[in-house]
Design a protein around this motif. Sequence first.
Motif, PDB file in Angstrom:
ATOM      1  N   GLY A   1      39.238  35.347  23.485  1.00  0.00           N
ATOM      2  CA  GLY A   1      38.936  34.957  24.851  1.00  0.00           C
ATOM      3  C   GLY A   1      37.630  34.196  24.993  1.00  0.00           C
ATOM      4  O   GLY A   1      37.506  33.316  25.856  1.00  0.00           O
ATOM      5  N   THR A   2      36.669  34.526  24.159  1.00  0.00           N
ATOM      6  CA  THR A   2      35.381  33.843  24.240  1.00  0.00           C
ATOM      7  C   THR A   2      35.543  32.355  23.954  1.00  0.00           C
ATOM      8  O   THR A   2      35.043  31.503  24.697  1.00  0.00           O
ATOM      9  CB  THR A   2      34.395  34.489  23.231  1.00  0.00           C
ATOM     10  OG1 THR A   2      34.225  35.866  23.593  1.00  0.00           O
ATOM     11  CG2 THR A   2      33.059  33.783  23.224  1.00  0.00           C
TER      12      THR A   2
ATOM     13  N   ASP B   1      40.132  33.832  33.933  1.00  0.00           N
ATOM     14  CA  ASP B   1      39.887  34.624  32.731  1.00  0.00           C
ATOM     15  C   ASP B   1      40.718  35.896  32.841  1.00  0.00           C
ATOM     16  O   ASP B   1      40.333  36.856  33.501  1.00  0.00           O
ATOM     17  CB  ASP B   1      38.396  34.950  32.607  1.00  0.00           C
ATOM     18  CG  ASP B   1      38.110  35.840  31.403  1.00  0.00           C
ATOM     19  OD1 ASP B   1      39.060  36.157  30.665  1.00  0.00           O
ATOM     20  OD2 ASP B   1      36.938  36.217  31.209  1.00  0.00           O
TER      21      ASP B   1
ATOM     22  N   ASP C   1      44.651  37.335  26.233  1.00  0.00           N
ATOM     23  CA  ASP C   1      44.544  37.678  24.807  1.00  0.00           C
ATOM     24  C   ASP C   1      45.729  38.522  24.353  1.00  0.00           C
ATOM     25  O   ASP C   1      45.826  39.699  24.729  1.00  0.00           O
ATOM     26  CB  ASP C   1      43.279  38.518  24.553  1.00  0.00           C
ATOM     27  CG  ASP C   1      42.007  37.692  24.417  1.00  0.00           C
ATOM     28  OD1 ASP C   1      42.080  36.452  24.467  1.00  0.00           O
ATOM     29  OD2 ASP C   1      40.937  38.307  24.235  1.00  0.00           O
TER      30      ASP C   1
ATOM     31  N   LYS D   1      44.960  41.947  23.043  1.00  0.00           N
ATOM     32  CA  LYS D   1      44.631  43.040  23.945  1.00  0.00           C
ATOM     33  C   LYS D   1      45.919  43.714  24.422  1.00  0.00           C
ATOM     34  O   LYS D   1      46.359  44.661  23.825  1.00  0.00           O
ATOM     35  CB  LYS D   1      43.768  42.530  25.092  1.00  0.00           C
ATOM     36  CG  LYS D   1      42.334  42.223  24.595  1.00  0.00           C
ATOM     37  CD  LYS D   1      41.393  41.767  25.666  1.00  0.00           C
ATOM     38  CE  LYS D   1      39.969  41.672  25.108  1.00  0.00           C
ATOM     39  NZ  LYS D   1      39.069  41.014  26.066  1.00  0.00           N
TER      40      LYS D   1
HETATM   41  C1  PLP Z   1      37.806  40.672  26.078  1.00  0.00           C
HETATM   42  C2  PLP Z   1      37.499  39.729  27.171  1.00  0.00           C
HETATM   43  C3  PLP Z   1      36.963  38.465  26.904  1.00  0.00           C
HETATM   44  C4  PLP Z   1      36.561  38.045  25.514  1.00  0.00           C
HETATM   45  O1  PLP Z   1      37.657  37.946  24.673  1.00  0.00           O
HETATM   46  P1  PLP Z   1      37.466  38.029  23.080  1.00  0.00           P
HETATM   47  O2  PLP Z   1      38.862  37.899  22.596  1.00  0.00           O
HETATM   48  O3  PLP Z   1      36.864  39.371  22.805  1.00  0.00           O
HETATM   49  O4  PLP Z   1      36.580  36.908  22.681  1.00  0.00           O
HETATM   50  C5  PLP Z   1      36.772  37.609  27.958  1.00  0.00           C
HETATM   51  N1  PLP Z   1      37.080  37.972  29.220  1.00  0.00           N
HETATM   52  C6  PLP Z   1      37.582  39.182  29.520  1.00  0.00           C
HETATM   53  C7  PLP Z   1      37.908  39.507  30.938  1.00  0.00           C
HETATM   54  C8  PLP Z   1      37.804  40.102  28.504  1.00  0.00           C
HETATM   55  O5  PLP Z   1      38.318  41.316  28.792  1.00  0.00           O
END
Ligand code: PLP
Length: 464
Positions: free
Chosen positions: A153-154, A268, A297, A300
Motif C-alpha cells: 500500500g505504501t 486508500d 492490499d 491484508k
Molecule cells: C497497511 C496500510 C497501508 C500501507 O500498506 P503496506 O502494504 O503496509 O505498505 C496504507 N494504508 C492503509 C489504510 C493501510 O491499512
Amino acid sequence: MTDPTTSRPEARMHAVLPETADTVDEVLDYARRRALATDIPLDQALRPRDLERLAGRTVTPGGIGARRATAVFENILAPACLTTDHPGYLSFIPSAPSKAASAFDVIVSASSVYGGSWVEGSGAVYAENEVLHWLAAEFGLPQGAGGVFMQGGTIGNLSALVTARDVARRRFADEGRERPSRWIVVCSAEAHSSIASAADVMDVQIVGVPTGADGRLHGDAVAAALDEHGDAVFAVVATGGTTNFGIVDDIASIAAVTHERGVWLHIDGAYGLAAMLVERMRPTFAGVELADSVIVDPHKWLFAPFDACALIYRDPTVAFRAHTQHAEYLDTLTEAADWNPSDLGIQLTRRARGLPLWFSLATHGTERYREAIDYGIHLARRIADEIAARPGFSLVRDPQLSVVVFRRDGWTLADYDRWSQKLLDDQIGFVVPSSHAGEPVVRFAIINPMTTYELLVEILDSME
Ligand SMILES: *Cc1c(COP(=O)(O)O)cnc(C)c1O
C-alpha cells in the motif's frame, strides 16, 4: 579441466551451480509441510545474539548444502518469525493467505515469470488484469479502469499520488500557467502514515483535515481546505477503512467536492476496501465509484500472501504517461502499444505478484471470498457486543469493519504490556497495546477466518 563456458549444458550447470532434484525436493517438502500445518505456534522474535548462537554461520565458501540450510530455516530461523497467519495474531493487520494462494506463490517463483511487460509475461499479466478488472467493477469503476499489482500500500499510494501530481502539472502547462510554489495533498488527520511518507518522498506539503465527531473525513471539511489552498491541491486522499479503527471516510460527500472542483480523488483502501465485496457493506463505501485511483492490499483482507497491493486507476492512460521509464534498451517495449504493468507505478522489474490472488479466486470463486470477508465483520460485531456487556471492559468505538478497539478499565500501559507479553509467552495470542487520544487501548484486527469467537473470549478472560 574443461572450460565450463563451452561444455554441454548439464555439465555446465553442474560446474557452475551443482543443483539436483534433491535440492528442490528438500525445499518443496518443507513448503508442503508448512503450507498444510495447522499447529504452527505463534513463535516470537529472538535476540540477535541468540540467533547467532543457534544458527551460527551459514553462508560459507563451500556452502552447507540444501538439507542443512533447510533444517536451519525450519528449526531455528522460522520459529524466530511471528506466525502472522496464526488465528491468535490480532495486531497491526494480520495475514491470512488461503492455502491456494500460498501454494501458488511457489509456482510464481518456480516459473521465473517477468511481470513487467506484456512481451515477457502476457499470460500472467492477462490473469492479473482479469482480477484487477473484477475488483474495479466491484468498486463501481468504469469499464476502462485498470491497474497493476505493486509491492504494498505504501508504494501503491505513492504511485497514485505521483500520477495525480503529473496530471496537475500537465494541466498547468497546457493552460500556460505557472505552477504553485508547493503542491499540496489533502487527507484526513487519521490517514495512514504512508500518505505522509509519500508526501515526504515527493517533497509536497500535506494538509491534514480534521475529521468530524464521528471520526470520518467529510466533504465540507475538504471543501474548506480546497477553498484555503486553491489550485495548489493536486489530490485528496480518503481512507476506505483506517488501520487503527477501520473507519471509512464519508467518501460520497468528499467525491462530490473533488468531482465539482476537478481535483484528483485517491482512495486508500489498503485494509478496508475488501469489505466492499460484501453486498450489505456497499453503502458504507458510496462514492468510491467516483475515485480517480484506489488501492487495496490482497495481503491484508483478500487472503493472499505478502506482498501485494492492487492499484487501480479510473483512466490508466494518465498513469502510463506519468510512470513509463524511457531508456534505449527499453525502447522496444515502450514503443509498442502493449499493456506493460511496470509503466503504471514506481517499479521496473516486477514479480507477477497478483497471481496468487488470481489462483485463489479462480479456485474458490468470488462467493467464497465474500463469505470469508463477511466472517470477519460478523466476528468483530459479536466480540464488540461481548466487550460492551462485560464489567470492567469498555468499547472505545463501535466497529465499522473488522477492527475492535477497547480498554480494560483502570489499566495502565504497563499493565497492558505485561499482559500482552504473557499472552505471547503462553502462545495464545499476539495482541499489542495501541493508543487512542493519548490513552492506552487494545485492538483486535480480525482478518483470519481461523480466528474464532471462543479464542477471542479466552483472550478477554486472560485480562480479568
Ligand atoms: C497497511 C496500510 C497501508 C500501507 O500498506 P503496506 O502494504 O503496509 O505498505 C496504507 N494504508 C492503509 C489504510 C493501510 O491499512
